[in-house]
Design an enzyme around this catalytic site. Structure first.
Site, short mmCIF file in Angstrom:
data_model
loop_
_atom_site.label_atom_id
_atom_site.label_comp_id
_atom_site.label_asym_id
_atom_site.label_seq_id
_atom_site.Cartn_x
_atom_site.Cartn_y
_atom_site.Cartn_z
NE ARG A 80 10.68 1.58 -7.57
CZ ARG A 80 9.53 1.38 -6.94
NH1 ARG A 80 9.32 1.87 -5.73
NH2 ARG A 80 8.56 0.68 -7.51
CG HIS A 124 4.30 2.45 -9.43
ND1 HIS A 124 5.43 2.59 -8.64
CD2 HIS A 124 3.26 2.55 -8.57
CE1 HIS A 124 5.08 2.77 -7.38
NE2 HIS A 124 3.77 2.76 -7.30
CD GLU A 170 3.63 -1.38 -2.93
OE1 GLU A 170 2.42 -1.10 -2.96
OE2 GLU A 170 4.40 -0.92 -2.08
CG ASN A 299 7.89 -1.00 -2.53
OD1 ASN A 299 9.09 -0.94 -2.80
ND2 ASN A 299 6.95 -0.73 -3.42
CE1 TYR A 301 5.54 3.86 2.41
CE2 TYR A 301 5.35 1.81 1.18
CZ TYR A 301 5.62 3.17 1.21
OH TYR A 301 5.97 3.83 0.07
CD GLU A 379 6.95 2.44 -3.05
OE1 GLU A 379 6.08 2.51 -2.16
OE2 GLU A 379 6.69 2.26 -4.24
C1 BGP Z 1 2.91 1.95 -2.07
C2 BGP Z 1 2.91 2.39 -3.50
C3 BGP Z 1 3.26 3.82 -3.70
C4 BGP Z 1 2.78 4.76 -2.63
C5 BGP Z 1 2.97 4.20 -1.23
C6 BGP Z 1 2.28 4.98 -0.14
O1 BGP Z 1 1.94 0.96 -1.90
O2 BGP Z 1 3.81 1.62 -4.27
O3 BGP Z 1 2.87 4.17 -5.00
O4 BGP Z 1 1.54 5.26 -2.88
O5 BGP Z 1 2.54 2.88 -1.13
O6 BGP Z 1 0.96 4.59 -0.05
P1 BGP Z 1 -0.24 5.59 0.17
O7 BGP Z 1 -0.11 6.58 -0.93
O8 BGP Z 1 -1.45 4.76 0.07
O9 BGP Z 1 -0.05 6.17 1.51
#
Ligand code: BGP
Length: 479
Positions: A80, A124, A170, A299, A301, A379
């Site tokens: 991607r 993006h 996002e 995405n 985290y 992500e």
């Molecule tokens: C998401 C974004 C990415 C990437 C990732 C990690 O929000 O889509 O582009 O940056 O987060 O975040 P960070 O770089 O703030 O740790």
């Protein structure tokens, strides 16, 4: 749910990894590219960690063949990447920059030649600066047609080889930083403008998807949503209400529009009473209904835990950890709705992000139950300090542990009934983190680059590279 038999990944599962143009390409003013809002914003002192910018990034623009070679050797099934809008339309509209199209043509050809499925992100975050100057970017409805034209240009040029597309990356995270926290360009703090810009982005998303149906009828498209599932801090009714508020205002506000074509009613009514609800014009409702996606890009985290936040004297924005100094994150919230709270059951990264693999399973189940659409994890990854050791080795066992535990929960989610079509880790190579410089690394491939610059940018395979190679080869059977 506990499954007796070990579930497995589908045979055609899209094992992948991801990136974004601004974070990897560099070549910010080469071959006819126009400036994006990020090219200018990062030049304002104090906006990013140690004033880093993507002027060079990891120089993927000149080294893409080497990078794709590394992907091929790893056995990656999908990759991607995003297209830089001002590389295609340097002035936002009008003349197309052929050199920009040619770059992505070669990248896509290179991927296809190595049997790697390209997954193309249309947006993006790098709005052409020209459109920001002309009419305020996402704050004007004029952008809907300009974005549509840009998308159509890409559909026509790449639609023969690219079958998976991500419309907006996002939108929620980007607009929250751009219009609420004042940390992404145009660095505004205004809730009314936040909701208006979002409404225009929803319309642009729906318009782009509508055009996609015409130009790439055999393709699949969806937005990538920064999904941060909410938890309540306790079972007290006040905290439960705060958690409900958070889920409605931080998740369903976007997901409902993407997947149902309408705003969730409780938050909409609340914002209307406050004079903050977006303005509907004739045709908006119909357009939103036309923009249904083929999959929900997730995405993921972390999860975030919420608690009661009083209307008077409550918490609003707190400091954010962009330095990697653990414990420096502060609670943030909206008085009268919610505020973030510590979750004592969950480990944190050095950037204070909660490491919660089960949260990914919970989130995917919520999406499946509510919308019944396939999910593509676009992500997921761990940003950490990595150490380059002698003999060019990087022992990132913490990243392997993170990815493995999240993939394990993906497997469980599949057994629960989630239709998961693919998984793109963030990220393939190390890259520039928007606000955190180069020291917050995510890649399977270490890039010798730092905040000071001047390094040789050489690529080094980390331990996680070999681990993921094996995961792909065995279709995740040991996860
Ligand atoms: C998401 C974004 C990415 C990437 C990732 C990690 O929000 O889509 O582009 O940056 O987060 O975040 P960070 O770089 O703030 O740790």
């Amino acid at each position: 749910m506990i499954h007796e038999k070990s579930p497995s990944f589908p045979a055609d599962f899209l094992w992948g990894s991801a990136s974004a143009a601004y974070q990897i390409e560099g070549a910010w003013n080469e071959d006819g590219k126009g400036p994006s809002v990020w090219d200018l914003y990062t030049k304002i002192p104090g906006t990013t960690y140690k004033d880093t910018s993507g002027d060079i990034a990891v120089d993927h623009y000149h080294r893409y063949k080497e990078d794709v070679q590394l992907m091929a050797e790893m056995g990656l099934k999908s990759y991607r990447f995003s297209v830089s809008w001002p590389r295609i339309y340097p002035h936002g509209t009008g003349e197309v920059n052929e050199a920009g199209l040619a770059f992505y043509d070669s990248l896509i050809d290179e991927l296809v030649a190595h049997s790697i499925e390209p997954v193309l992100t249309l947006y993006h975050w790098d709005v052409p600066q020209a459109l920001q100057d002309r009419y305020g970017g996402w704050e004007s409805r004029e952008i809907i047609e300009d974005f549509n034209q840009y998308c159509i240009t890409l559909y026509k040029r790449f639609g023969d080889r690219v079958k998976y597309w991500v419309s907006l990356n996002e939108q929620n995270h980007n607009t929250n930083h751009a219009y609420m926290l004042g940390m992404h360009p145009p660095a505004v703090k205004d809730r009314k403008r936040f909701y208006e810009a979002n409404h225009i982005m929803f319309l642009a998303n729906a318009q782009a998807i509508t055009s996609f149906r015409k130009h790439v009828p055999d393709g699949k498209i969806g937005p990538s949503f920064a999904y941060t599932p909410s938890y309540p801090a306790s079972s007290s009714p006040e905290d439960m209400l705060a958690y409900e508020n958070a889920e409605e205002f931080t998740s369903y506000w976007w997901l409902d529009v993407y997947c149902r074509g309408e705003y969730p009613s409780i938050p909409y009514r609340h914002l209307k009473q406050q004079g903050l609800a977006p303005v509907f014009e004739e045709g908006d409702q119909e357009l939103l209904k036309l923009g249904m996606p083929d999959f929900v890009g997730v995405n993921y985290y972390q999860t975030i835990t919420y608690e009661h936040n009083p209307l008077h004297g409550g918490v609003s924005s707190g400091k954010m950890n962009n330095t990697g100094k653990k414990g420096s994150n502060e609670s943030t919230g909206i008085p009268g709705l919610y505020k973030t709270a510590n979750n004592p059951h969950i480990e944190k990264s050095n950037w204070d992000w909660n490491i919660d693999p089960i949260g990914l399973r919970i989130g995917m189940r919520r999406i499946t139950s509510r919308y019944d659409l396939p999910i593509f994890i676009t992500e997921n990854g761990l940003g950490e300090f990595d150490k380059l050791e002698s003999g060019d080795q990087v022992h990132d066992e913490y990243r392997i542990a993170y990815l493995k535990s999240h993939l394990h929960q993906c497997k469980q989610a599949i057994a629960d009934g989630v239709e998961l079509i693919g998984y793109c880790s963030w990220s393939f190579t190390d890259l520039l983190s928007w606000l955190n410089g180069y020291q917050k690394r995510y890649g399977f491939v270490y890039v010798n680059q730092d905040e000071e610059g001047g390094k040789d940018l050489r690529r080094i395979k980390k331990d996680s590279y070999f681990w993921y190679q094996d995961v792909i080869k065995t279709n995740g059977e040991n996860i």
